[in-house]
Scaffold this active site. Sequence first.
Site, PDB file in Angstrom:
ATOM      1  N   ALA A 237      42.995 -26.917 -19.864  1.00 59.54           N
ATOM      2  CA  ALA A 237      43.925 -27.480 -18.878  1.00 59.54           C
ATOM      3  C   ALA A 237      43.260 -28.637 -18.135  1.00 59.54           C
ATOM      4  O   ALA A 237      43.344 -29.793 -18.562  1.00 59.54           O
ATOM      5  CB  ALA A 237      44.392 -26.387 -17.922  1.00 59.54           C
ATOM      6  N   ARG A 238      42.562 -28.346 -17.044  1.00 64.94           N
ATOM      7  CA  ARG A 238      41.813 -29.331 -16.282  1.00 64.94           C
ATOM      8  C   ARG A 238      40.576 -28.661 -15.695  1.00 64.94           C
ATOM      9  O   ARG A 238      40.636 -27.514 -15.252  1.00 64.94           O
ATOM     10  CB  ARG A 238      42.657 -29.959 -15.166  1.00 64.94           C
ATOM     11  CG  ARG A 238      43.751 -30.907 -15.635  1.00 64.94           C
ATOM     12  CD  ARG A 238      43.173 -32.154 -16.302  1.00 64.94           C
ATOM     13  NE  ARG A 238      44.208 -33.104 -16.711  1.00 64.94           N
ATOM     14  CZ  ARG A 238      44.828 -33.096 -17.873  1.00 64.94           C
ATOM     15  NH1 ARG A 238      44.547 -32.149 -18.757  1.00 64.94           N
ATOM     16  NH2 ARG A 238      45.720 -34.022 -18.168  1.00 64.94           N
ATOM     17  N   ASP A 262      37.233 -27.508 -22.800  1.00 66.41           N
ATOM     18  CA  ASP A 262      37.581 -28.836 -23.316  1.00 66.41           C
ATOM     19  C   ASP A 262      37.724 -29.865 -22.201  1.00 66.41           C
ATOM     20  O   ASP A 262      37.847 -31.054 -22.470  1.00 66.41           O
ATOM     21  CB  ASP A 262      38.898 -28.743 -24.109  1.00 66.41           C
ATOM     22  CG  ASP A 262      39.274 -30.050 -24.786  1.00 66.41           C
ATOM     23  OD1 ASP A 262      38.415 -30.625 -25.480  1.00 66.41           O
ATOM     24  OD2 ASP A 262      40.431 -30.504 -24.626  1.00 66.41           O
ATOM     25  N   GLU A 267      34.392 -36.396 -16.293  1.00 68.06           N
ATOM     26  CA  GLU A 267      34.488 -36.738 -17.711  1.00 68.06           C
ATOM     27  C   GLU A 267      34.206 -38.224 -17.905  1.00 68.06           C
ATOM     28  O   GLU A 267      34.654 -39.040 -17.103  1.00 68.06           O
ATOM     29  CB  GLU A 267      35.877 -36.382 -18.252  1.00 68.06           C
ATOM     30  CG  GLU A 267      36.184 -34.888 -18.226  1.00 68.06           C
ATOM     31  CD  GLU A 267      37.556 -34.554 -18.822  1.00 68.06           C
ATOM     32  OE1 GLU A 267      38.213 -35.466 -19.362  1.00 68.06           O
ATOM     33  OE2 GLU A 267      37.962 -33.391 -18.740  1.00 68.06           O
ATOM     34  N   HIS A 286      37.357 -33.083 -24.346  1.00 67.67           N
ATOM     35  CA  HIS A 286      38.766 -33.290 -24.006  1.00 67.67           C
ATOM     36  C   HIS A 286      39.556 -33.725 -25.244  1.00 67.67           C
ATOM     37  O   HIS A 286      40.135 -34.817 -25.301  1.00 67.67           O
ATOM     38  CB  HIS A 286      38.930 -34.310 -22.876  1.00 67.67           C
ATOM     39  CG  HIS A 286      40.198 -34.115 -22.095  1.00 67.67           C
ATOM     40  ND1 HIS A 286      40.326 -34.450 -20.765  1.00 67.67           N
ATOM     41  CD2 HIS A 286      41.408 -33.600 -22.453  1.00 67.67           C
ATOM     42  CE1 HIS A 286      41.550 -34.165 -20.349  1.00 67.67           C
ATOM     43  NE2 HIS A 286      42.226 -33.653 -21.369  1.00 67.67           N
ATOM     44  N   GLY A 288      42.226 -32.061 -26.381  1.00 64.46           N
ATOM     45  CA  GLY A 288      43.547 -31.450 -26.381  1.00 64.46           C
ATOM     46  C   GLY A 288      44.648 -32.328 -26.935  1.00 64.46           C
ATOM     47  O   GLY A 288      45.452 -31.899 -27.765  1.00 64.46           O
TER      48      GLY A 288
END
Length: 319
Positions: A237-238, A262, A267, A286, A288
Amino acid sequence: MTRLRCAILDDYLNLALTITDWSKVEDRVDVTVFNQPFASQEAAAAALQDFEIICAMRERTPFPRALFAGLPKLKLLITSGMRNAAIDMEAAKDHQVVLCGTQWARDPTAPLTMGLILELTRNIGRENARMHAGEPLQKFVGIEIEGRTLGVIGLGKLGGKVSKLAQAFGMNVIAWSPNLTPERCRDVGVTYATKEELFATADIVTIHVVLGPRSRGLVGREDLARMKPGAYLVNTARGPIVDETALLETLQQKKIAGAAVDVFSVEPLPVDHPFRKLDNMVLTPHLGYATEDSFRNHYAQMVEGIDAWFKGEPLRKLV
């Protein structure tokens, strides 16, 4: 007509100009691609100050009020997706910047979530690396997810999709979020649980809520402490939804079996971050939404959005 300058940000894979046809706007726009993240907000302002149009990829580059103040020529900002928590919407409005987004054809995060679950439980990537390194024998013993319990935090469109995939693997699914109702759980075909029950019961916990003031730090130290020693945490998600300090300590002390993450508060994840040193943690940068189909879809809609803006008909405005 005066040609305008358009910046495409954070194209890490150098795909933007080849995966989508930009000819529709090339008669009015000079495009510059930035393949690396900016070192700071000041660096971003210096690099982008002469651009009238910016195409942002998700939340890779934050746009706080101070950055809008440093971009006097900016008129149009298009972000991939119809939501971007890294953009100060009020600041954009105050600086008379038109904000537009792009729509998803599909969301590839759900299959990635299942891939991370399989990596945690079957060590596919680890054994692949060992095979390529010339190791002759298996090292890791996997566990079966059929019959295990998946705890889903957030049962919206994405959480519901993950639930269905997990059920196809034979998993039992329970769910919770601050606004979740038993009725919604019945509609999806999963079991409603309290937050405490979910963390204490689930063999794997996966997070699918939107980042906001209420969800920041939603998964904290007490929640992690409720998890079973053999349980896993997955976050696609975050990053700030999870207390990362608490997660680091939990994994360092091996209080749970592992985690797959992820997304991160910062980031790209710094190369010296302690997460990178843990052998009970699966890390991905990341991924996703990072598929060829997704990038093609978003960049095509950005071209469409720029063309519509020139015609005075902005598409998919963010409000």
